[in-house]
Design a protein around this motif. Structure first.
Motif, PDB file in Angstrom:
ATOM      1  N   GLU A   1       0.803  -1.107   0.093  1.00 45.31           N
ATOM      2  CA  GLU A   1       0.130  -0.025   0.114  1.00 45.31           C
ATOM      3  C   GLU A   1       0.780   1.207   0.091  1.00 45.31           C
ATOM      4  O   GLU A   1       1.839   1.449   0.834  1.00 45.31           O
ATOM      5  CB  GLU A   1      -1.071  -0.106   1.427  1.00 45.31           C
ATOM      6  CG  GLU A   1      -1.891   1.372   1.279  1.00 45.31           C
ATOM      7  CD  GLU A   1      -2.604   1.306   2.422  1.00 45.31           C
ATOM      8  OE1 GLU A   1      -3.723   2.153   2.615  1.00 45.31           O
ATOM      9  OE2 GLU A   1      -2.345   0.447   3.398  1.00 45.31           O
TER      10      GLU A   1
ATOM     11  N   THR B   1       4.990   2.867  -5.193  1.00 45.73           N
ATOM     12  CA  THR B   1       4.934   3.311  -6.649  1.00 45.73           C
ATOM     13  C   THR B   1       6.304   2.965  -7.236  1.00 45.73           C
ATOM     14  O   THR B   1       7.253   2.563  -6.417  1.00 45.73           O
ATOM     15  CB  THR B   1       4.863   4.868  -6.550  1.00 45.73           C
ATOM     16  OG1 THR B   1       5.971   5.332  -6.274  1.00 45.73           O
ATOM     17  CG2 THR B   1       3.711   5.349  -6.005  1.00 45.73           C
TER      18      THR B   1
ATOM     19  N   ASP C   1      -8.222  -4.919  -5.356  1.00 44.79           N
ATOM     20  CA  ASP C   1      -9.111  -3.746  -5.561  1.00 44.79           C
ATOM     21  C   ASP C   1      -8.232  -2.382  -5.199  1.00 44.79           C
ATOM     22  O   ASP C   1      -7.869  -2.585  -3.978  1.00 44.79           O
ATOM     23  CB  ASP C   1     -10.515  -3.862  -4.932  1.00 44.79           C
ATOM     24  CG  ASP C   1     -11.575  -4.777  -5.456  1.00 44.79           C
ATOM     25  OD1 ASP C   1     -11.235  -5.306  -6.650  1.00 44.79           O
ATOM     26  OD2 ASP C   1     -12.493  -5.062  -4.902  1.00 44.79           O
ATOM     27  N   GLY C   2      -8.091  -1.659  -6.129  1.00 49.50           N
ATOM     28  CA  GLY C   2      -7.418  -0.443  -5.661  1.00 49.50           C
ATOM     29  C   GLY C   2      -5.816  -0.478  -6.226  1.00 49.50           C
ATOM     30  O   GLY C   2      -5.085   0.544  -5.955  1.00 49.50           O
ATOM     31  N   ALA C   3      -5.365  -1.655  -6.577  1.00 50.14           N
ATOM     32  CA  ALA C   3      -4.222  -1.795  -7.151  1.00 50.14           C
ATOM     33  C   ALA C   3      -3.886  -1.076  -8.390  1.00 50.14           C
ATOM     34  O   ALA C   3      -5.008  -0.896  -9.244  1.00 50.14           O
ATOM     35  CB  ALA C   3      -3.770  -3.346  -7.485  1.00 50.14           C
ATOM     36  N   SER C   4      -2.788  -0.273  -8.562  1.00 55.01           N
ATOM     37  CA  SER C   4      -2.754   0.397  -9.620  1.00 55.01           C
ATOM     38  C   SER C   4      -2.701  -0.112 -10.921  1.00 55.01           C
ATOM     39  O   SER C   4      -1.991  -1.247 -11.019  1.00 55.01           O
ATOM     40  CB  SER C   4      -1.331   1.341  -9.244  1.00 55.01           C
ATOM     41  OG  SER C   4      -0.309   0.534  -8.814  1.00 55.01           O
TER      42      SER C   4
ATOM     43  N   THR D   1      -5.257  -1.730 -17.312  1.00 54.19           N
ATOM     44  CA  THR D   1      -5.687  -2.490 -15.924  1.00 54.19           C
ATOM     45  C   THR D   1      -5.875  -3.800 -16.448  1.00 54.19           C
ATOM     46  O   THR D   1      -6.768  -4.474 -16.821  1.00 54.19           O
ATOM     47  CB  THR D   1      -6.838  -1.812 -15.517  1.00 54.19           C
ATOM     48  OG1 THR D   1      -6.913  -0.519 -15.464  1.00 54.19           O
ATOM     49  CG2 THR D   1      -7.213  -2.381 -14.266  1.00 54.19           C
TER      50      THR D   1
ATOM     51  N   ASN E   1      -0.126   2.408  -5.414  1.00 54.31           N
ATOM     52  CA  ASN E   1      -1.066   1.307  -4.810  1.00 54.31           C
ATOM     53  C   ASN E   1      -1.898   1.892  -3.748  1.00 54.31           C
ATOM     54  O   ASN E   1      -1.506   2.091  -2.710  1.00 54.31           O
ATOM     55  CB  ASN E   1      -0.192   0.270  -4.445  1.00 54.31           C
ATOM     56  CG  ASN E   1      -1.202  -1.070  -4.161  1.00 54.31           C
ATOM     57  OD1 ASN E   1      -2.241  -1.187  -4.223  1.00 54.31           O
ATOM     58  ND2 ASN E   1      -0.511  -2.155  -3.401  1.00 54.31           N
ATOM     59  N   MET E   2      -3.110   1.948  -4.102  1.00 53.07           N
ATOM     60  CA  MET E   2      -4.160   2.366  -3.249  1.00 53.07           C
ATOM     61  C   MET E   2      -4.807   1.258  -2.381  1.00 53.07           C
ATOM     62  O   MET E   2      -5.709   1.852  -1.639  1.00 53.07           O
ATOM     63  CB  MET E   2      -5.193   3.338  -3.813  1.00 53.07           C
ATOM     64  CG  MET E   2      -4.770   4.471  -4.439  1.00 53.07           C
ATOM     65  SD  MET E   2      -3.540   5.630  -3.765  1.00 53.07           S
ATOM     66  CE  MET E   2      -5.204   6.263  -2.791  1.00 53.07           C
ATOM     67  N   SER E   3      -4.508   0.178  -2.824  1.00 55.13           N
ATOM     68  CA  SER E   3      -5.098  -0.864  -1.821  1.00 55.13           C
ATOM     69  C   SER E   3      -4.298  -1.233  -0.708  1.00 55.13           C
ATOM     70  O   SER E   3      -2.989  -1.156  -0.540  1.00 55.13           O
ATOM     71  CB  SER E   3      -5.020  -2.318  -2.975  1.00 55.13           C
ATOM     72  OG  SER E   3      -5.321  -3.339  -2.056  1.00 55.13           O
ATOM     73  N   GLU E   4      -4.918  -1.592   0.391  1.00 55.28           N
ATOM     74  CA  GLU E   4      -4.200  -2.082   1.518  1.00 55.28           C
ATOM     75  C   GLU E   4      -3.663  -3.308   1.295  1.00 55.28           C
ATOM     76  O   GLU E   4      -2.797  -3.670   2.345  1.00 55.28           O
ATOM     77  CB  GLU E   4      -5.174  -2.297   2.558  1.00 55.28           C
ATOM     78  CG  GLU E   4      -6.026  -0.934   3.171  1.00 55.28           C
ATOM     79  CD  GLU E   4      -7.185  -1.082   4.197  1.00 55.28           C
ATOM     80  OE1 GLU E   4      -7.074  -2.411   4.594  1.00 55.28           O
ATOM     81  OE2 GLU E   4      -7.773  -0.186   4.762  1.00 55.28           O
TER      82      GLU E   4
ATOM     83  N   ARG F   1       0.455  -5.579  -4.115  1.00 52.37           N
ATOM     84  CA  ARG F   1       0.039  -5.750  -5.948  1.00 52.37           C
ATOM     85  C   ARG F   1       1.491  -6.550  -6.224  1.00 52.37           C
ATOM     86  O   ARG F   1       2.518  -5.930  -5.971  1.00 52.37           O
ATOM     87  CB  ARG F   1       0.227  -4.366  -6.447  1.00 52.37           C
ATOM     88  CG  ARG F   1       0.165  -4.139  -7.840  1.00 52.37           C
ATOM     89  CD  ARG F   1       0.574  -2.917  -8.360  1.00 52.37           C
ATOM     90  NE  ARG F   1       0.367  -2.699  -9.891  1.00 52.37           N
ATOM     91  CZ  ARG F   1       1.019  -3.088 -10.987  1.00 52.37           C
ATOM     92  NH1 ARG F   1       2.267  -3.631 -10.366  1.00 52.37           N
ATOM     93  NH2 ARG F   1       0.854  -2.512 -11.993  1.00 52.37           N
TER      94      ARG F   1
END
Length: 206
Positions: A110, A113, A134-137, A170, A190-193, A196
């Motif tokens: 999380e 980059t 979900d939320g992965a870049s 994506t 990466n906006m997921s907790e 990725r």
């Protein structure tokens, strides 16, 4: 009669790994990535020294294809995808095959980059995706002519993909993306907790 053509096309290959051979077990591949990351002290040290978020084996391991059988299977499938992409690009390889140059693991946590870069000295580069919560870049690809368009206005938001300055690809778990190695790309935050996870690679010629 007016004629407008698209010239000097930049190709992006997007397919499921399973389209070119034996299916790869995503859960087994993910477990193998974590196992290697845990044992790779040199890679962990490199990431810490260079401020790399998460883990990559790029600077530490050169034998990934031999560490676990699943990576050997993965390379066999990737070889077929790269061959198909080279055919699409209409490369004249002069009876010489494109060969795997290097392959490495990326585990991006999380907030992690990977800044914009290219892959020098290679012909085709790519990534296959092991975990994409979900939320992965997505993968951000940049028009290679950007530096020469200093006075150009911005493109409209609804512009066709081939006219956009940036494209966000994506992929899903089990997909592979391929592009020519000179194409600048990056991984946004990466906006997921959750992590990725991907496996990247380069192919060279000659």
């Amino acid at each position: 009669m007016t004629q407008i053509s698209s010239l000097f096309v930049t190709r992006l290959y997007h397919a499921a790994l399973s389209e070119q051979g034996k299916p790869i077990d995503a859960a087994e591949l993910e477990a193998s990535c974590y196992s290697i990351a845990e044992d790779d002290e040199a890679g962990q040290e490199w990431c810490e020294e260079n401020g790399y978020p998460g883990y990559t084996s790029y600077a530490s391991l050169t034998d990934l294809g031999w560490r676990f059988p699943i990576f050997k299977d993965l390379v066999k499938v990737l070889n077929k995808h790269v061959k198909a992409f080279a055919e699409d690009l209409e490369f004249d390889l002069d009876d010489k095959k494109l060969k795997l140059e290097d392959i490495w693991i990326n585990i991006l946590p999380e907030g992690g980059t990977h800044s914009s870069h290219i892959h020098p000295h290679s012909v085709i580069s790519g990534t296959t995706y092991v975990a994409m919560p979900d939320g992965a870049s997505a993968l951000k690809l940049e028009d290679p002519r950007s530096a020469m368009m200093m006075a150009a206005p911005a493109r409209r938001k609804d512009a066709r993909d081939e006219l956009k300055t940036f494209i966000y690809a994506t992929p899903a778990v089990g997909d592979v993306l391929l592009w020519e190695s000179w194409l600048r790309h990056e991984v946004p935050m990466n906006m997921s907790e959750e992590d990725r996870i991907s496996v990247s690679f380069n192919y060279s010629w000659g």
